[in-house]
Scaffold this motif. Structure first.
Motif, short mmCIF file in Angstrom:
data_model
loop_
_atom_site.label_atom_id
_atom_site.label_comp_id
_atom_site.label_asym_id
_atom_site.label_seq_id
_atom_site.Cartn_x
_atom_site.Cartn_y
_atom_site.Cartn_z
N LYS A 132 43.72 31.36 45.02
CA LYS A 132 44.94 32.39 44.62
C LYS A 132 45.98 31.67 44.23
O LYS A 132 46.61 32.11 43.22
CB LYS A 132 45.34 33.37 45.68
N GLU A 133 46.55 30.52 44.82
CA GLU A 133 47.50 29.92 44.47
C GLU A 133 47.44 29.00 42.98
O GLU A 133 48.35 28.46 42.84
CB GLU A 133 47.90 28.88 45.60
N GLN A 134 46.20 28.99 42.48
CA GLN A 134 46.30 28.27 41.12
C GLN A 134 45.48 29.42 40.27
O GLN A 134 44.74 28.88 39.51
CB GLN A 134 45.58 26.96 41.36
N THR A 135 45.49 30.63 40.22
CA THR A 135 44.75 31.66 39.38
C THR A 135 45.58 32.60 39.02
O THR A 135 46.70 33.10 39.60
CB THR A 135 43.49 32.15 40.44
N LEU A 136 45.68 32.86 37.82
CA LEU A 136 46.59 34.00 37.00
C LEU A 136 45.28 34.81 36.56
O LEU A 136 44.29 34.48 36.02
CB LEU A 136 47.12 33.56 35.83
N VAL A 137 45.65 36.43 36.94
CA VAL A 137 44.56 37.30 36.73
C VAL A 137 45.24 38.16 35.53
O VAL A 137 46.22 38.41 35.67
CB VAL A 137 44.27 37.93 37.93
N LEU A 138 44.55 38.16 34.43
CA LEU A 138 44.95 39.02 33.39
C LEU A 138 44.38 40.19 33.21
O LEU A 138 42.98 40.36 33.21
CB LEU A 138 44.87 37.91 32.09
N ASN A 139 44.83 41.37 32.91
CA ASN A 139 44.52 42.82 32.78
C ASN A 139 45.31 43.53 31.88
O ASN A 139 46.53 43.07 31.37
CB ASN A 139 44.04 43.29 34.14
N GLY A 140 45.01 44.82 31.84
CA GLY A 140 45.79 45.34 30.92
C GLY A 140 45.02 46.95 30.63
O GLY A 140 44.28 47.23 31.43
N VAL A 141 45.67 47.82 29.99
CA VAL A 141 45.33 49.42 29.85
C VAL A 141 44.54 49.42 28.50
O VAL A 141 44.04 50.87 28.47
CB VAL A 141 46.39 50.28 30.13
#
Ligand code: PMP
Ligand code: GLU
Length: 401
Positions: free
Chosen positions: A230-239
């Protein structure tokens, strides 16, 4: 007259988005009266749900039309945090979330905040068209990690290891994938996670299609397979995909606070904030009823079945069964080397051109995704178009000699 003004090197390095380019061409041809069937751009053929549109209208009526906080309004960031907690069990604080102008913009902000010239970023291939350009615009170098059709486009640990170097800064994963529709197995995610932890990579998980999965079981996610990341992850999302809101331009990223804060610095000096009105609409989408994405997915299932059956009936075509998203990515390379009217089709660009000229089918050549043997068809379009399109495809391919 030739201009004396020379453009920046960075813009000369990249090409315009091929998906958007084919879509524009298809729309122009259609407007001029051609009977084009458009399988090119990936956007749901649904209208934004009424309650979401109403929230946008209300924002205008209430005068919610000024600059907002740079990372997005707090109510929306809280709603995104709540949705992630409810759907996934992940805990993010609002200051670990940035709202931006679409998923693509989130990726752009990340790359600007994280990558330096000389850095390498691993990109499993076939990839979504914008990853290489976004990486290049940051000065870093995309490194393409091949995924094989025979492996259902899953990532193999030994292959990944071959492409990792001391310069590797991170990896972008996209599961379900555009363009293949494949989902990374828990095993693949485990090996990516293990390497990322050992070597200190940033993991960028592009989850934009996570509401659109087919078949049984829940979608494996790298954060669940390997929570220590978690400390080195970026979660990308959107609508854009989940709520059919491609034109509203709202995406978001969740991740470590110091990276989100760096991305906010970039955003404050570029777009200031995403549209105030669109943020209110996105708030209604994220915090309201979640049946819309489910209904949309249910509508995609018979289309997927039809298109897969139609592809299976065309000689010399193979196609991995998509487990998510709304694309099929058939291998049509058996037709390369064949000719029409004395003109040889050598690659996916030539085949896509032929399909457009001779069958009035707009598709995206696999070359745009780093996979020249394939052509991408979006099935986020009506069943009538799909039925007629598959007929035209079969007949156009049969005409090649
Ligand atoms: N990631 C992937 C894999 C996509 O296919 C798209 C397509 N639109 C995006 C990100 C960006 O979505 P948007 O900018 O429209 O929100
Ligand atoms: N992601 C969609 C696609 O692949 C939209 C186009 C784009 O953003 O490039 O078709």
């Amino acid at each position: 007259m030739e201009s004396k003004i020379v453009l920046a090197n960075r813009v000369q390095q990249i090409k315009p988005s091929p998906t958007l380019a084919v879509n524009a061409k298809a729309k122009a041809l259609k407007a001029s009266g051609a009977d084009i069937l458009n399988f090119s751009v990936g956007e749901p053929d649904f209208d934004t749900p009424p309650h979401v549109c109403d929230a946008g209208k209300q924002a205008i009526d209430e005068g919610f039309t000024r600059y907002t906080a740079v990372p997005g309004i707090i109510e929306l960031r809280e709603a995104i945090a709540n949705r992630m907690a409810q759907d996934r069990g992940w805990k993010y604080e609002p200051d670990q979330i940035q709202v931006c102008c679409g998923g693509k913009h989130g990726l752009y902000n990340m790359a600007q905040a994280l990558f330096n010239p000389g850095d390498e970023v691993l990109v499993p291939t076939p990839y979504w068209v914008s990853y290489p350009a976004i990486i290049q615009l940051s000065g870093a170098t995309p490194v393409f990690v091949p995924l094989a059709e025979e492996d259902d486009f899953d990532l193999k640990a030994d292959i990944l290891a071959q492409y990792a170097t001391a310069k590797t800064k991170g990896i972008i994963i996209n599961s379900p994938s555009n363009p293949t529709g494949s989902i990374f197995s828990a095993q693949a995610l485990e090996s990516i996670g293990k390497m990322a932890l050992e070597r200190g990579w940033i993991v960028i998980s592009d989850d934009i299609y996570d509401t659109i999965t087919y078949g049984e079981g829940t979608l494996a996610h790298i954060l669940d397979v390997n929570p220590a990341l978690k400390e080195q992850t970026l979660v990308l999302n959107g609508v854009s995909k989940s709520f059919a809101m491609t034109g509203w331009r709202i995406g978001y990223t969740a991740g470590p606070q110091h990276i989100i804060s760096a991305m906010n610095k970039i955003q404050s000096q570029s777009t200031s904030n995403p549209s105030s009105v669109a943020q209110k609409a996105a708030l209604a989408a994220v915090s309201g009823p979640q049946d819309f994405p489910v209904r949309m997915k249910e509508a995609f299932v018979p289309r997927l079945d039809f298109i897969m059956n139609a592809l299976r009936e065309i000689p010399d075509v193979s196609c991995v069964l998509p487990k998510g998203a709304f694309y099929v990515f058939p291998n049509l390379s058996a037709y390369y080397g064949r000719s029409f009217n004395g003109k040889k089709i050598e690659d996916s660009v030539a085949l896509a051109d032929y399909l457009l000229d001779e069958a009035l089918l707009a598709t995206v050549p696999g070359a745009a995704f780093g996979a020249d043997k394939f052509i991408r068809f979006s099935f986020a379009t009506s069943m009538d178009i799909i039925k007629e399109g598959m007929k035209r495809l079969a007949s156009a391919l049969a005409r090649l000699q």
